[in-house]
Motif scaffolding. Structure first.
Motif, PDB file in Angstrom:
ATOM      1  N   GLU A 116      27.220  47.974  49.489  1.00 30.49           N
ATOM      2  CA  GLU A 116      27.562  49.085  48.594  1.00 30.49           C
ATOM      3  C   GLU A 116      28.878  49.770  48.945  1.00 30.49           C
ATOM      4  O   GLU A 116      29.517  50.345  48.084  1.00 30.49           O
ATOM      5  CB  GLU A 116      26.443  50.123  48.609  1.00 30.49           C
ATOM      6  N   SER A 143      34.441  46.381  49.309  1.00 32.34           N
ATOM      7  CA  SER A 143      34.942  45.554  48.214  1.00 32.34           C
ATOM      8  C   SER A 143      34.442  44.131  48.428  1.00 32.34           C
ATOM      9  O   SER A 143      34.014  43.766  49.527  1.00 32.34           O
ATOM     10  CB  SER A 143      36.471  45.550  48.230  1.00 32.34           C
ATOM     11  N   ASN A 178      34.549  41.930  37.063  1.00 31.51           N
ATOM     12  CA  ASN A 178      33.435  42.834  36.787  1.00 31.51           C
ATOM     13  C   ASN A 178      32.136  42.270  37.364  1.00 31.51           C
ATOM     14  O   ASN A 178      31.363  42.988  38.014  1.00 31.51           O
ATOM     15  CB  ASN A 178      33.325  43.045  35.270  1.00 31.51           C
ATOM     16  N   GLN A 195      32.267  42.466  41.247  1.00 34.79           N
ATOM     17  CA  GLN A 195      32.190  43.801  41.832  1.00 34.79           C
ATOM     18  C   GLN A 195      30.879  44.532  41.554  1.00 34.79           C
ATOM     19  O   GLN A 195      30.455  45.354  42.356  1.00 34.79           O
ATOM     20  CB  GLN A 195      33.343  44.665  41.318  1.00 34.79           C
ATOM     21  N   HIS A 196      30.251  44.254  40.417  1.00 34.95           N
ATOM     22  CA  HIS A 196      29.152  45.116  40.001  1.00 34.95           C
ATOM     23  C   HIS A 196      27.778  44.466  39.921  1.00 34.95           C
ATOM     24  O   HIS A 196      26.792  45.170  39.773  1.00 34.95           O
ATOM     25  CB  HIS A 196      29.474  45.744  38.636  1.00 34.95           C
ATOM     26  N   SER A 197      27.694  43.145  40.016  1.00 30.27           N
ATOM     27  CA  SER A 197      26.394  42.525  39.749  1.00 30.27           C
ATOM     28  C   SER A 197      25.507  42.378  40.978  1.00 30.27           C
ATOM     29  O   SER A 197      24.296  42.383  40.852  1.00 30.27           O
ATOM     30  CB  SER A 197      26.594  41.144  39.115  1.00 30.27           C
ATOM     31  N   GLY A 236      21.672  43.896  33.625  1.00 31.61           N
ATOM     32  CA  GLY A 236      22.324  45.185  33.786  1.00 31.61           C
ATOM     33  C   GLY A 236      23.100  45.504  32.528  1.00 31.61           C
ATOM     34  O   GLY A 236      23.215  44.678  31.640  1.00 31.61           O
ATOM     35  N   ALA A 262      26.547  46.201  30.809  1.00 28.56           N
ATOM     36  CA  ALA A 262      28.011  46.177  30.844  1.00 28.56           C
ATOM     37  C   ALA A 262      28.472  46.817  29.553  1.00 28.56           C
ATOM     38  O   ALA A 262      28.218  46.298  28.480  1.00 28.56           O
ATOM     39  CB  ALA A 262      28.520  44.752  30.958  1.00 28.56           C
ATOM     40  N   SER A 320      39.734  52.424  38.856  1.00 27.37           N
ATOM     41  CA  SER A 320      39.100  51.284  38.199  1.00 27.37           C
ATOM     42  C   SER A 320      38.343  51.791  36.977  1.00 27.37           C
ATOM     43  O   SER A 320      38.341  52.972  36.683  1.00 27.37           O
ATOM     44  CB  SER A 320      38.153  50.567  39.171  1.00 27.37           C
ATOM     45  N   GLY A 321      37.708  50.862  36.260  1.00 29.95           N
ATOM     46  CA  GLY A 321      36.901  51.244  35.122  1.00 29.95           C
ATOM     47  C   GLY A 321      37.547  50.990  33.775  1.00 29.95           C
ATOM     48  O   GLY A 321      37.034  51.414  32.748  1.00 29.95           O
TER      49      GLY A 321
END
Length: 140
Positions: free
Chosen positions: A12, A15, A57, A60-62, A88, A90, A101-102
């Motif tokens: 968490e 990177s 994406n 980094q996020h899954s 999730g 997206a 970011s984002g």
């Protein structure tokens, strides 16, 4: 074209590993070769940006250990699918003015919309996809 690669689950507070992030560049080169093979160099810049954003994406996020990229050309449409297998949501979220970011899905949304295509998710968010119309003969 269908490619799959393994990644380490990032914790968490960190990177993605450098080796995993470098795989995004490898997938871009493979995607560029596919576009060249199909005679779709006119779409190269947009498609490679979309591929980069969707793969990054997922990375980094899954929290996944495997990501796949599928690019197909059929019936006048180029389809890009990135699957991480992790359900999730997206979606477009407004990043803060000073956020680092984002903005990736905003870029994807803009490129796809401007081309007359569409994008979305399926399997509870485990896959994100976009469809781009192929350029007409005069645009290639």
């Amino acid at each position: 074209m269908s490619e799959r690669f393994k990644v380490s689950v990032p914790n968490e507070r960190s990177s993605p590993r450098r080796e995993d992030a470098c795989r995004v560049g490898v997938m871009r080169r493979i995607a560029a070769a596919r576009l060249r093979y199909c005679g779709l160099e006119a779409m190269r810049d947009d498609v490679l940006l979309i591929v980069s954003e969707l793969l990054t994406n997922a990375l980094q996020h899954s929290g996944t250990t495997e990501i796949s990229l599928v690019i197909t050309v059929d019936h006048g449409v180029l389809r890009v699918r990135v699957r991480d297998g992790m359900p999730g949501v997206a979606g477009l979220r407004r990043p803060g003015d000073s956020s680092e970011s984002g903005r990736g899905l905003w870029l994807v949304d803009t490129l796809v919309t401007e081309s007359g295509g569409n994008w979305g998710t399926c399997d509870g968010g485990a896959e994100i996809w976009c469809c781009l119309p192929l350029p007409t003969q005069g645009q290639q």
